[in-house]
Design an enzyme around this catalytic site. Structure first.
Site, PDB file in Angstrom:
ATOM      1  N   ARG A  52      40.224  33.742  36.864  1.00 31.33           N
ATOM      2  CA  ARG A  52      41.251  34.597  36.261  1.00 31.33           C
ATOM      3  C   ARG A  52      42.493  33.853  35.794  1.00 31.33           C
ATOM      4  NH1 ARG A  52      38.821  37.387  40.364  1.00 31.33           N
ATOM      5  NH2 ARG A  52      37.293  38.764  39.421  1.00 31.33           N
ATOM      6  N   SER A  76      37.517  35.034  47.922  1.00 33.87           N
ATOM      7  CA  SER A  76      36.471  35.979  47.526  1.00 33.87           C
ATOM      8  C   SER A  76      35.322  35.903  48.527  1.00 33.87           C
ATOM      9  CB  SER A  76      35.950  35.639  46.131  1.00 33.87           C
ATOM     10  OG  SER A  76      36.980  35.683  45.164  1.00 33.87           O
ATOM     11  N   GLY A  90      33.610  39.210  49.838  1.00 34.98           N
ATOM     12  CA  GLY A  90      33.407  40.420  50.629  1.00 34.98           C
ATOM     13  C   GLY A  90      31.951  40.836  50.712  1.00 34.98           C
ATOM     14  N   GLU A  91      31.152  40.452  49.714  1.00 34.29           N
ATOM     15  CA  GLU A  91      29.727  40.789  49.705  1.00 34.29           C
ATOM     16  C   GLU A  91      28.911  39.794  50.525  1.00 34.29           C
ATOM     17  OE1 GLU A  91      31.631  43.293  47.965  1.00 34.29           O
ATOM     18  OE2 GLU A  91      31.770  41.450  46.810  1.00 34.29           O
ATOM     19  N   ASN A 143      37.227  45.575  49.861  1.00 36.28           N
ATOM     20  CA  ASN A 143      36.334  46.436  50.628  1.00 36.28           C
ATOM     21  C   ASN A 143      35.952  45.821  51.973  1.00 36.28           C
ATOM     22  OD1 ASN A 143      34.714  44.719  48.572  1.00 36.28           O
ATOM     23  ND2 ASN A 143      33.235  45.138  50.207  1.00 36.28           N
ATOM     24  N   ASP A 153      32.547  51.025  48.196  1.00 32.38           N
ATOM     25  CA  ASP A 153      32.972  49.733  47.629  1.00 32.38           C
ATOM     26  C   ASP A 153      34.139  49.911  46.665  1.00 32.38           C
ATOM     27  OD1 ASP A 153      32.952  46.914  47.161  1.00 32.38           O
ATOM     28  OD2 ASP A 153      31.957  47.297  45.261  1.00 32.38           O
ATOM     29  N   TRP A 203      37.609  46.603  29.771  1.00 34.15           N
ATOM     30  CA  TRP A 203      37.583  45.595  30.827  1.00 34.15           C
ATOM     31  C   TRP A 203      38.515  44.421  30.505  1.00 34.15           C
ATOM     32  CZ3 TRP A 203      34.281  47.062  34.830  1.00 34.15           C
ATOM     33  CH2 TRP A 203      34.251  46.200  35.924  1.00 34.15           C
TER      34      TRP A 203
END
Length: 602
Positions: free
Chosen positions: A132, A191, A193-194, A282, A324, A496
């Site tokens: 980003r 990053s 969370g999954e 999440n 989520d 987006w």
């Protein structure tokens, strides 16, 4: 190979670089106050994405032409946007996270940085290999690599000044966020969370790379830098201390250790209060049945002291998240917003859960919480006394249970808005919000945790919101004082890209089909300009001035969650965590590519 093309109708001229100032805080603030620059990813520390430039305005924006383009040579999703400091432009790519320094005088590459990263990082990244953007301060360009290395580069030469490891990809920890510089610190998150990663934010000294503090989203008070007696939260219609073990009490056993709450979004800063603001994501896993309790402090807005990292206040938007609805979206700071007849200095946040929140940014007091898409159905409203959403049992994946497909939940897991940042216009005190108009079916299932392996536990499918305009997106104008949509412009696909608003009376954004669009900032239904770029746009529109001319730039390159099927070659409707089926029509509208397109008036 990277290339630049200069068109005969657009010639860029020179501007001397701005002098540095002793303290990075003041240097960056001064750079952002000069609209000739675009010195932070959001334009300023308040995350407003507003520019005082007005050479390009609602009367002449129809005449915009391409000045030049630049290819990064990477064909995945390009989020974020370029920085412009004086006579230099700095732009990044997705993995492997290349950085280019481009002279605005002749559009030549002054230096290129291309880190060598282990490609095994790629399978651990969700969703897509995006980055980003960059940060600038103290003569340095800061890059947060996917492999978690935070790097400081000499802005003049591109040489490494320092590099520090922020996480461990073998545990599922990666980085997609842009770093942010506040005072003498560069702030970054994590990053994963999954993958059952335990979220945190960390502050590093901009000169040495030394870690100054680190604050987790879950766990013991000391590790969250939370004072049980002084950290406040909204309770029973007032602010009150969070109390001891406020996180531990809301998890079963040691689940908080793999509890998610990652921090890959955007950060803002109020210099007067010395507070930084961000959201945690999440909880892990996506199967809510496996993690009873509120799962604090996932899904939370945080206000922290920049010097110490100490949490001053917190507000959990979605306790025990069942859908989520990551809470990482940007916190926009605005002054003098009229709330119930009283001007307030506020924080405004458009959460994935479909509610737009307005809070007093000094105290954390909840002022407004309203739906910014009328199709949101998982909750009827937010109880303003408790601050808790009132969940509809029919759309509760917890109530329906594991191995049950709960249907027609709105919004989908990618939220009414994902990380694509909104803009704020101080002239009319309106917010311009790129949104997703998408719903889902959601079936949770039991999953076991293994470090470095996916820890999702749900199958999703997505589709346009039923009974609506038939498209999957809207660009909306929002009144944060009343919590009402002022106007809404429908789009075929989710919007987006990050929005831009200027003193010239225009608001601009990009579409997944690849169009740059500019509308009247006071009437967004009036489309003033439209141009097709080489690829779908998930990057953010930025603007700057060079040698008396205003430019607008945007990165195009389809990818991100919505475009992951096209970017990664996925085929099943449930692939890409459900996005492939919802967005499969994109293949008819865009090509892959990573191109910076720069516009100017003739």
């Amino acid at each position: 190979m990277a290339s630049i093309r200069t068109y005969k109708w657009g010639v860029l001229l020179g501007l001397a670089a701005l002098p540095g100032v002793a303290f990075a805080n003041q240097e960056v603030i001064k750079l952002t106050q000069d609209s000739k620059n675009w010195a932070m990813q959001a334009g300023n520390m308040q995350n407003q994405r507003y520019s005082a430039l007005k050479q390009i305005n609602k009367d002449n924006v129809k005449n915009l032409r391409v000045a030049w383009t630049f290819s990064t040579g990477v064909l995945r999703g390009h989020e974020g946007g370029p920085l412009v400091i004086g006579d230099m432009l700095y732009v990044h790519s997705p993995f492997p996270n290349k950085v280019f320094a481009i002279s605005l005088a002749d559009q030549q590459i002054k230096w290129k940085y291309e880190p060598r990263q282990d490609p095994t990082v790629i399978p651990v990244m969700c969703c897509d290999t995006v980055n980003r953007g960059l940060a600038y301060a103290d003569g340095k360009i800061f890059l947060q690599q996917a492999d978690t290395n935070l790097v400081a580069l000499d802005a003049k030469t591109g040489k490494e000044v320092w590099k520090v490891k922020n996480g461990d990809p073998k545990k599922g920890e990666t980085n997609t966020n842009a770093p942010h510089v506040f005072k003498d610190k560069v702030i970054t998150g994590i990053s994963g969370g999954e993958f059952g990663v335990r979220g945190f934010v960390a502050a590093y000294d901009i000169k040495s790379g030394r870690q100054v503090w680190k604050a987790y989203s879950t766990g013991p008070d000391a590790e969250m830098l939370m004072d049980p007696d002084k950290t406040m939260t909204w309770t029973d219609g007032k602010m009150a201390p969070v109390g001891r073990d406020s996180s531990l009490k809301t998890w079963q056993g040691d689940q908080w250790k793999i509890g998610g709450g990652t921090t890959w979004g955007w950060y803002s800063y109020d210099p007067k209060l010395n507070l930084m603001y961000y959201g945690s994501g999440n909880p892990s896993t996506w199967n809510p049945v496996q993690r009873p309790g509120d799962n604090k402090w996932s899904m939370t807005i945080w206000g922290r002291d920049v010097d110490t990292g100490q949490a001053k206040w917190v507000y959990q938007m979605t306790p025990h998240d069942e859908w989520d609805f990551d809470g990482v979206n940007e916190m926009i700071l605005a002054d003098g917003v009229n709330v119930k007849g009283k001007p307030r200095n506020v924080l405004v946040h458009f959460d994935r859960n479909g509610f737009g929140y307005t809070l007093d940014r000094s105290t954390g007091q909840l002022l407004v919480a309203e739906k910014y898409d009328p199709k949101v159905n998982w909750a009827t409203h937010v109880d303003m006394k408790t601050g808790r959403p009132q969940v509809v049992a029919k759309y509760s994946t917890q109530a329906q249970g594991a191995d049950v497909n709960t249907k027609q939940i709105c919004p989908a897991a990618l939220g009414t808005k994902d990380q694509q940042p909104a803009a704020y216009n101080p002239a009319n005190k309106m917010f311009y919000v790129p949104t997703n108009h998408v719903c889902m079916d959601y079936e949770p299932f039991k999953v076991e945790y293994t470090a470095g392996q996916p820890y999702v536990g749900a199958t999703l499918s997505m589709f346009p919101a039923p009974g609506s305009h038939g498209g999957m997106g809207n660009f909306i104008m929002w009144d944060a004082g009343t919590g009402k949509i002022v106007k809404s412009k429908p789009e075929k696909f989710s919007v987006w890209s990050g929005a831009l608003v200027t003193a010239g009376g225009i608001a601009c954004y990009g579409t997944l089909e690849g169009y740059v669009k500019c509308v009247d900032a006071n009437d967004i239904s009036k489309e003033l300009y439209k141009f097709k770029t080489p690829s779908g746009i998930i990057g953010n529109l930025n603007t700057w001035q060079y040698k008396g001319k205003q430019y607008i730039g945007v990165l195009s390159g389809i990818g991100g969650w919505a475009g992951i099927g096209l970017a990664a070659g996925l085929e099943k409707d449930t692939d890409g965590l459900g996005a492939v089926g919802g967005y499969k029509e994109l293949k008819n509208f865009t090509e892959l590519g990573g191109v910076l397109t720069v516009f100017v008036l003739p």
